[in-house]
Design a protein around this motif. Structure first.
Motif, PDB file in Angstrom:
ATOM      1  N   LEU A  54       0.971  -1.259  -0.036  1.00  0.00           N
ATOM      2  CA  LEU A  54       0.143   0.058  -0.103  1.00  0.00           C
ATOM      3  C   LEU A  54       0.743   1.219   0.025  1.00  0.00           C
ATOM      4  O   LEU A  54       0.471   2.247  -0.609  1.00  0.00           O
ATOM      5  CB  LEU A  54      -0.868  -0.013   1.198  1.00  0.00           C
ATOM      6  N   ASP A  55       1.843   1.227   0.696  1.00  0.00           N
ATOM      7  CA  ASP A  55       2.926   2.566   0.852  1.00  0.00           C
ATOM      8  C   ASP A  55       3.338   2.895  -0.433  1.00  0.00           C
ATOM      9  O   ASP A  55       3.093   4.162  -1.035  1.00  0.00           O
ATOM     10  CB  ASP A  55       4.001   2.342   1.803  1.00  0.00           C
ATOM     11  N   PRO A  56       4.015   2.127  -1.470  1.00  0.00           N
ATOM     12  CA  PRO A  56       4.367   2.446  -2.709  1.00  0.00           C
ATOM     13  C   PRO A  56       3.225   2.855  -3.666  1.00  0.00           C
ATOM     14  O   PRO A  56       3.135   3.782  -4.522  1.00  0.00           O
ATOM     15  CB  PRO A  56       5.121   1.189  -3.324  1.00  0.00           C
ATOM     16  N   PHE A  57       2.117   2.142  -3.633  1.00  0.00           N
ATOM     17  CA  PHE A  57       0.858   2.244  -4.167  1.00  0.00           C
ATOM     18  C   PHE A  57       0.390   3.839  -3.947  1.00  0.00           C
ATOM     19  O   PHE A  57       0.007   4.609  -4.706  1.00  0.00           O
ATOM     20  CB  PHE A  57      -0.187   1.286  -3.942  1.00  0.00           C
ATOM     21  N   ALA A  58       0.221   4.132  -2.734  1.00  0.00           N
ATOM     22  CA  ALA A  58       0.012   5.427  -2.345  1.00  0.00           C
ATOM     23  C   ALA A  58       0.915   6.575  -2.798  1.00  0.00           C
ATOM     24  O   ALA A  58       0.186   7.629  -3.138  1.00  0.00           O
ATOM     25  CB  ALA A  58      -0.136   5.304  -0.633  1.00  0.00           C
ATOM     26  N   ASP A  59       1.926   6.424  -2.666  1.00  0.00           N
ATOM     27  CA  ASP A  59       3.088   7.172  -3.322  1.00  0.00           C
ATOM     28  C   ASP A  59       2.786   7.516  -4.662  1.00  0.00           C
ATOM     29  O   ASP A  59       2.689   8.710  -5.210  1.00  0.00           O
ATOM     30  CB  ASP A  59       4.477   6.747  -3.166  1.00  0.00           C
ATOM     31  N   LYS A  60       2.529   6.479  -5.530  1.00  0.00           N
ATOM     32  CA  LYS A  60       2.304   6.488  -6.835  1.00  0.00           C
ATOM     33  C   LYS A  60       0.986   7.282  -7.231  1.00  0.00           C
ATOM     34  O   LYS A  60       1.004   7.856  -8.266  1.00  0.00           O
ATOM     35  CB  LYS A  60       2.468   5.065  -7.646  1.00  0.00           C
ATOM     36  N   LEU A  61      -0.160   6.914  -6.504  1.00  0.00           N
ATOM     37  CA  LEU A  61      -1.232   7.619  -6.743  1.00  0.00           C
ATOM     38  C   LEU A  61      -1.076   9.241  -6.436  1.00  0.00           C
ATOM     39  O   LEU A  61      -1.686   9.965  -6.980  1.00  0.00           O
ATOM     40  CB  LEU A  61      -2.374   7.180  -5.637  1.00  0.00           C
ATOM     41  N   LEU A  62      -0.422   9.389  -5.198  1.00  0.00           N
ATOM     42  CA  LEU A  62      -0.074  10.928  -4.989  1.00  0.00           C
ATOM     43  C   LEU A  62       0.583  11.621  -6.146  1.00  0.00           C
ATOM     44  O   LEU A  62       0.213  12.581  -6.598  1.00  0.00           O
ATOM     45  CB  LEU A  62       0.589  11.058  -3.480  1.00  0.00           C
ATOM     46  N   LEU A  63       1.900  10.831  -6.449  1.00  0.00           N
ATOM     47  CA  LEU A  63       2.516  11.282  -7.591  1.00  0.00           C
ATOM     48  C   LEU A  63       1.533  11.630  -8.892  1.00  0.00           C
ATOM     49  O   LEU A  63       1.719  12.731  -9.372  1.00  0.00           O
ATOM     50  CB  LEU A  63       3.755  10.553  -7.647  1.00  0.00           C
TER      51      LEU A  63
END
Length: 155
Positions: A54-63
């Motif tokens: 979830l952490d990298p997924f959230a980073d990518k969604l934010l970016l």
């Protein structure tokens, strides 16, 4: 915080002095709290399999949300070259797609980001922040982000 970021980009006019900083502030808070959360999970050895996905997924969604919202809003005077946006967004989509496929084929995900991958993410986040902050040098940051994106994609 992604929905609030997108809403703040869509509904701000770019003229009101205080309101024009709201998207950047939301992006900055989201980025910093994500980094602190990740750091605390590592130093406390509280990492979980779900969190590592979830952490990298959230980073990518934010970016991606920040880049696309800022790019297509008329309130932001400085833009990223379209090819740069395509390179960055394509890589993020490929990574997430690969993770999902890997998860469904193996029923587990073990993510160990490389140093170049981490540097790429940092430069991409700086680029998105510079776009939202209306910094004139955003285009140069975007070129560096594109270069690192390609290099990290090859490795």
């Amino acid at each position: 915080m992604v929905p609030f970021l997108v809403i703040s980009v869509v509904y701000q006019d770019g003229v009101s002095p205080a309101w024009k900083w709201v998207p950047f502030a939301i992006f900055l808070v989201a980025s910093v709290t994500d980094a602190v959360d990740g750091y605390l999970a590592r130093v406390r050895s509280e990492q979980t399999a779900l969190g590592s996905f979830l952490d990298p997924f959230a980073d990518k969604l934010l970016l991606v949300s920040a880049l696309l919202a800022g790019q297509f809003s008329s309130s932001f005077p400085h833009k990223v070259a379209p090819w740069v946006l395509i390179v960055i967004v394509s890589r993020e989509i490929l990574i997430v797609s690969g993770l999902v496929i890997f998860y469904f084929s193996r029923q587990e995900i073990k993510i160990e980001p490389s140093m170049i991958g981490k540097c790429t993410t940092v430069i991409q986040m700086i680029t998105a922040g510079a776009l939202l902050a209306r910094f004139e040098w955003v285009e140069w940051a975007a070129y560096l982000a594109a270069l690192l994106t390609v290099i990290s994609g090859l490795g």
